[in-house]
Design an enzyme around this catalytic site. Structure first.
Site, short mmCIF file in Angstrom:
data_model
loop_
_atom_site.label_atom_id
_atom_site.label_comp_id
_atom_site.label_asym_id
_atom_site.label_seq_id
_atom_site.Cartn_x
_atom_site.Cartn_y
_atom_site.Cartn_z
N HIS A 289 38.64 -46.61 10.26
CA HIS A 289 37.60 -45.94 9.47
C HIS A 289 37.61 -44.43 9.76
O HIS A 289 36.70 -43.90 10.40
CB HIS A 289 36.22 -46.50 9.81
CG HIS A 289 35.93 -47.82 9.19
ND1 HIS A 289 35.59 -47.96 7.86
CD2 HIS A 289 35.91 -49.07 9.71
CE1 HIS A 289 35.36 -49.23 7.58
NE2 HIS A 289 35.55 -49.93 8.69
N GLU B 122 36.82 -42.25 7.86
CA GLU B 122 35.71 -41.61 7.16
C GLU B 122 34.40 -41.67 7.95
O GLU B 122 33.41 -41.02 7.57
CB GLU B 122 35.52 -42.26 5.79
CG GLU B 122 34.75 -43.58 5.77
CD GLU B 122 35.58 -44.78 6.22
OE1 GLU B 122 35.04 -45.91 6.19
OE2 GLU B 122 36.75 -44.60 6.61
N CYS C 69 40.15 -50.34 5.88
CA CYS C 69 39.66 -51.46 6.70
C CYS C 69 39.77 -52.80 5.96
O CYS C 69 40.87 -53.23 5.67
CB CYS C 69 38.24 -51.18 7.19
SG CYS C 69 37.78 -52.24 8.60
N ARG D 120 22.39 -51.83 15.83
CA ARG D 120 22.04 -52.85 14.83
C ARG D 120 22.41 -54.24 15.34
O ARG D 120 21.62 -55.18 15.25
CB ARG D 120 22.78 -52.56 13.53
CG ARG D 120 22.59 -53.60 12.42
CD ARG D 120 23.73 -53.53 11.42
NE ARG D 120 25.02 -53.83 12.03
CZ ARG D 120 26.21 -53.55 11.48
NH1 ARG D 120 26.26 -52.94 10.30
NH2 ARG D 120 27.33 -53.86 12.11
N SER E 98 36.36 -50.70 13.52
CA SER E 98 35.16 -51.54 13.59
C SER E 98 35.43 -52.79 12.76
O SER E 98 35.20 -52.81 11.55
CB SER E 98 33.94 -50.78 13.05
OG SER E 98 32.80 -51.61 13.06
N LYS F 103 34.96 -58.26 18.73
CA LYS F 103 35.01 -57.19 17.75
C LYS F 103 35.79 -55.99 18.30
O LYS F 103 35.60 -55.57 19.43
CB LYS F 103 33.60 -56.76 17.37
CG LYS F 103 33.56 -55.69 16.27
CD LYS F 103 32.11 -55.33 15.90
CE LYS F 103 32.08 -54.31 14.78
NZ LYS F 103 30.69 -53.95 14.41
#
Length: 310
Positions: free
Chosen positions: A235, A237, A142, A249, A192, A163
């Site tokens: 991502h 992972e 990323c 969040r 992300s 985003k």
């Protein structure tokens, strides 16, 4: 085969509970073999969560790997105690005389800042320059991928209108790419990020190759000419709940985030996420360790970076 980690690293308990083969430091010292030495530069504020995510994928390989964790000495962590970092993490000064078979540079939540304005940018550049001669292969994730492409190849990043968050299908551009061996023609990967790197810029550099991309998310995976560097813009992972955590969040911060694409069942945040990337995530890390690290690195680790290894 196991990953070798410090005896009391908290991530070890979480990995063992998932039946990931972990070898504690004490037992590993009795093994008369040549394990792969992997350095993980963890730039994420949630250190333990990222450790678990990355080590989980490294632990699914048939190769034994010795893990060293690296922190930025020029950055003060707000989410992880200095006591924890001092116990489990090295600084660059402590490892710069060593060689490593592989290195992973994680993402970081600093995309909306220009590279040069990141407080640890100079130190990161020193580490990335060092990796060219002291690491057989480096996997960038990323923002780590954006930083690596910018530093090594002068590839810029561009801000997105909104985003990029969700799970997106990708297709392979290079059918015989070892990194993607065993992949389906279309595979999913989480993204992300607030910025992007464009395939059009990559295509102008003959030393770089677009290995996979998405019609929606854009550039997915880039490899360097000699396989010494891998850049993954998403991502792989991520855990099943990571995008949900980020969504809630951002809601609490009043940022009015959009629901991550193709993530929650029926695109309803009240429903559980649908995990559709885990198998390919495991395969990518295994392929990287096998084809880019194990099969490329010399048996004598001190010969990494030499012109004529024995």
């Amino acid at each position: 085969m196991p990953i070798n980690i410090p005896d009391d690293l908290p991530a070890g308990d979480a990995l063992e509970s998932e039946n990931i083969f972990v070898m504690r430091e004490g037992r590993a010292t009795s093994q008369d073999i040549r394990p792969m030495k992997i350095l993980v530069l963890n730039l994420m504020p949630t250190k333990i969560e990222t450790e678990i995510q990355v080590l989980r994928l490294l632990g699914n390989s048939p190769l034994q790997t010795d893990i060293s964790l690296l922190q930025m000495a020029t950055h003060e962590s707000k989410n992880t105690s200095q006591e924890y970092l001092d116990k489990f993490y090295y600084t660059f000064d402590e490892i710069k005389e060593r060689k490593f078979d592989g290195m992973i540079i994680t993402g970081a939540p600093v995309e909306n800042i220009s590279f040069e304005d990141v407080d640890y940018w100079d130190e990161l550049c020193e580490i990335m320059e060092w990796s060219v001669k002291n690491v057989t292969s480096t996997l960038h994730i990323c923002w780590g991928a954006q930083a690596g492409l910018y530093y090594h190849y002068d590839i810029p990043k561009y801000p997105l209108d909104k985003k990029m968050s969700g799970i997106f299908g990708h297709t392979m551009n290079i059918k015989d790419e070892p990194l993607l061996r065993g992949f389906d023609d279309v595979f999913n990967m989480p993204h992300s990020r607030h910025t992007e790197v464009r395939a059009s810029d990559i295509s102008r550099n003959p030393r770089l190759h677009v290995a996979a991309e998405s019609k929606t998310a854009g550039l997915g995976i880039v490899t360097s000419e000699k396989a010494g560097q891998v850049f993954v813009t998403g991502h792989f992972e991520y855990d099943s709940g990571t995008l949900a955590y980020e969504y809630y969040r951002d809601q609490e911060k009043g940022l009015d985030p959009h629901i991550p694409d193709n993530y929650f069942r029926q695109d309803d945040p009240q429903n559980d996420p649908v995990v559709s990337w885990r198998a390919h995530a495991t395969l990518l890390f295994t392929n990287w360790l096998n084809y880019y690290v194990y099969q490329q690195t010399p048996y004598d680790i001190n010969e990494i970076g030499t012109e004529t290894p024995k």
